[in-house]
Structure formats: structure tokens, C-alpha cells
Design a protein around this motif. Structure first.
Motif, PDB file in Angstrom:
ATOM      1  N   PHE A 182       2.044   1.528   1.715  1.00  0.00           N
ATOM      2  CA  PHE A 182       2.304   1.593   0.262  1.00  0.00           C
ATOM      3  C   PHE A 182       1.033   1.972  -0.498  1.00  0.00           C
ATOM      4  O   PHE A 182       1.076   2.770  -1.434  1.00  0.00           O
ATOM      5  CB  PHE A 182       2.815   0.256  -0.280  1.00  0.00           C
ATOM      6  N   ARG A 183      -0.098   1.393  -0.093  1.00  0.00           N
ATOM      7  CA  ARG A 183      -1.379   1.752  -0.726  1.00  0.00           C
ATOM      8  C   ARG A 183      -1.593   3.259  -0.589  1.00  0.00           C
ATOM      9  O   ARG A 183      -1.981   3.931  -1.537  1.00  0.00           O
ATOM     10  CB  ARG A 183      -2.550   1.029  -0.040  1.00  0.00           C
ATOM     11  N   GLY A 184      -1.327   3.769   0.604  1.00  0.00           N
ATOM     12  CA  GLY A 184      -1.479   5.203   0.847  1.00  0.00           C
ATOM     13  C   GLY A 184      -0.604   6.026  -0.074  1.00  0.00           C
ATOM     14  O   GLY A 184      -1.041   7.029  -0.643  1.00  0.00           O
ATOM     15  N   ARG A 185       0.643   5.598  -0.248  1.00  0.00           N
ATOM     16  CA  ARG A 185       1.572   6.322  -1.128  1.00  0.00           C
ATOM     17  C   ARG A 185       1.054   6.373  -2.562  1.00  0.00           C
ATOM     18  O   ARG A 185       1.105   7.400  -3.209  1.00  0.00           O
ATOM     19  CB  ARG A 185       2.971   5.679  -1.127  1.00  0.00           C
ATOM     20  N   ILE A 186       0.591   5.224  -3.064  1.00  0.00           N
ATOM     21  CA  ILE A 186       0.127   5.167  -4.458  1.00  0.00           C
ATOM     22  C   ILE A 186      -1.118   6.048  -4.632  1.00  0.00           C
ATOM     23  O   ILE A 186      -1.203   6.833  -5.566  1.00  0.00           O
ATOM     24  CB  ILE A 186      -0.163   3.711  -4.904  1.00  0.00           C
ATOM     25  N   PHE A 187      -2.075   5.923  -3.713  1.00  0.00           N
ATOM     26  CA  PHE A 187      -3.285   6.768  -3.798  1.00  0.00           C
ATOM     27  C   PHE A 187      -2.925   8.248  -3.701  1.00  0.00           C
ATOM     28  O   PHE A 187      -3.525   9.092  -4.359  1.00  0.00           O
ATOM     29  CB  PHE A 187      -4.290   6.401  -2.713  1.00  0.00           C
ATOM     30  N   SER A 188      -1.941   8.556  -2.857  1.00  0.00           N
ATOM     31  CA  SER A 188      -1.498   9.935  -2.685  1.00  0.00           C
ATOM     32  C   SER A 188      -0.973  10.504  -3.998  1.00  0.00           C
ATOM     33  O   SER A 188      -1.342  11.613  -4.400  1.00  0.00           O
ATOM     34  CB  SER A 188      -0.375   9.959  -1.644  1.00  0.00           C
ATOM     35  N   VAL A 189      -0.105   9.751  -4.659  1.00  0.00           N
ATOM     36  CA  VAL A 189       0.467  10.201  -5.926  1.00  0.00           C
ATOM     37  C   VAL A 189      -0.616  10.269  -7.012  1.00  0.00           C
ATOM     38  O   VAL A 189      -0.539  11.078  -7.932  1.00  0.00           O
ATOM     39  CB  VAL A 189       1.650   9.298  -6.348  1.00  0.00           C
ATOM     40  N   SER A 190      -1.648   9.440  -6.875  1.00  0.00           N
ATOM     41  CA  SER A 190      -2.788   9.476  -7.812  1.00  0.00           C
ATOM     42  C   SER A 190      -3.754  10.617  -7.491  1.00  0.00           C
ATOM     43  O   SER A 190      -4.796  10.752  -8.118  1.00  0.00           O
ATOM     44  CB  SER A 190      -3.579   8.166  -7.749  1.00  0.00           C
ATOM     45  N   ASN A 191      -3.426  11.413  -6.457  1.00  0.00           N
ATOM     46  CA  ASN A 191      -4.288  12.508  -5.982  1.00  0.00           C
ATOM     47  C   ASN A 191      -5.648  12.033  -5.481  1.00  0.00           C
ATOM     48  O   ASN A 191      -6.623  12.771  -5.519  1.00  0.00           O
ATOM     49  CB  ASN A 191      -4.488  13.574  -7.083  1.00  0.00           C
ATOM     50  N   ASP A 192      -5.707  10.797  -5.014  1.00  0.00           N
ATOM     51  CA  ASP A 192      -6.932  10.292  -4.394  1.00  0.00           C
ATOM     52  C   ASP A 192      -6.748  10.407  -2.881  1.00  0.00           C
ATOM     53  O   ASP A 192      -6.393   9.454  -2.201  1.00  0.00           O
ATOM     54  CB  ASP A 192      -7.178   8.837  -4.819  1.00  0.00           C
TER      55      ASP A 192
END
Length: 196
Positions: free
Chosen positions: A95-105
């Protein structure tokens, strides 16, 4: 009244506000505070999953409140009652990965996916995440995660594999070739545009 202590409910409340796009900062802070003291049941983990699945459908909200969404996941990782589910940590880092991904981080996303892979020790999970990153256009990290997935796969007990070694060998090779081809095209395009 201990209703907000019900794990699933606090996530559902926040999910609803995200869905209606009426969420404000205090909603996130309330959720983070509640997680610290509540006891998680299996339903709470489903609630968290549904919340994160909904959140990534709203990039505008993730860009505004990504830090808070990460903090929600980190708060569940600090609350030991979530460990009732042995797969919980693997999910939380996903989930952390998904959120960072959508944040373009992309770098933070990769680090979280990598941690999820090492917690799962599972080729299927690694392949799923590699392809996910690749489809989002981050081919460099996708290839790195594919290499890590292959290392994990080579250490896996054959009895644990859901499909044959022949299948996984083929899929890993094919996925790598496809990603490498896409990356080469991308790099050629970048080269061409910097020459003009």
C-alpha cells in the motif's frame, strides 16, 4: 461509545469521504489517532485495503494528502494487533508503494515494493509488482524489482511454487525482454528529443 474503535468502520468512514471527494485534513488526523489505540480484527485489514484501493483512484487527493495516507499505513504497522494477519506487513508495504507511486515518488515507491517482496518471499507477488511499476512507466525500477524477484524465486522451495519452474522461467525472461525493449524505445526517444 466504542464504535470508532471498530477497525473496519474508521477506514470505511474515510473511504466514503474520499469517494465523495469531501475529505479534509482533520479526517486523516482523526483516523491516524484512532489507529494508535484500536485493536485490529481481520475486518480492519479489509477496511484498510479498500481505503487504499479507493485512495489511489483519486490522484488529486493523493497529491494533497499523500503524507497522511502514508502515515495511516505506518500507524497500522506500529500497532501490533494488525500482526494477527501474517501477511499484513507485506500488504502494508505494498500500500505504501501504491501511494508513493501515485504521488510520483518512484524511488520511495520502489523501496516499499522491495520491502513487500522481501517480506512475501514470493515470486508471484514480485512479478505482480514489477509489471505494475512497468505499466506505470517506471521501467528502470520495474527491471530492478524483476531482478530482485528472480533472486527470491531462486531461493523458493519448489513445493511452495503455485506453478511450474518452467512457467516462471519463461515469464521472467519474457517480462524482462518486453520491459527492456520498451526502455530502449524510451531512451531512443529521449536521445532524439535532446538532439533536436
Amino acid at each position: 461509545n466504542n464504535m470508532p474503535n471498530n477497525g473496519m468502520l474508521i477506514f470505511q468512514l474515510l473511504e466514503l469521504k474520499i469517494k465523495k471527494q469531501s475529505v479534509i485534513e482533520s479526517d486523516f488526523l482523526f483516523t491516524i489517532n484512532t489507529i494508535k489505540s484500536h485493536r485490529a480484527d481481520p475486518q480492519a485489514i479489509i477496511g484498510l485495503r479498500d481505503l487504499m484501493t479507493e485512495a489511489v483512484k483519486h490522484p488529486d487527493i493523493v497529491k494533497l494528502y499523500g503524507k497522511h495516507l502514508i502515515k495511516i499505513v505506518d500507524s497500522t504497522l506500529k500497532n501490533s494487533s494488525y500482526r494477527v494477519n501474517p501477511a499484513f506487513e507485506k500488504l502494508a508495504y505494498f500500500f505504501r508503494g501504491r501511494i508513493f507511486s501515485v504521488s510520483n515518488d518512484t524511488e520511495e515507491a520502489y523501496q516499499s515494493y522491495l520491502k513487500s517482496l522481501h517480506l512475501s518471499k514470493d515470486v508471484e507477488h514480485g512479478l505482480y509488482m514489477s509489471v505494475l511499476i512497468g505499466n506505470e512507466g517506471d521501467l528502470i525500477h520495474a527491471l530492478k524489482l524483476l531482478d530482485e524477484t528472480e533472486n527470491i524465486y531462486k531461493k523458493q522451495n519448489l513445493k511452495e511454487l503455485k506453478k511450474s519452474q518452467h512457467y516462471y522461467d519463461g515469464i521472467i525472461q519474457q517480462t524482462r525482454q518486453n520491459m527492456q525493449k520498451d526502455l530502449d524505445i524510451e531512451l531512443q526517444k529521449q536521445g532524439a528529443s535532446s538532439e533536436s
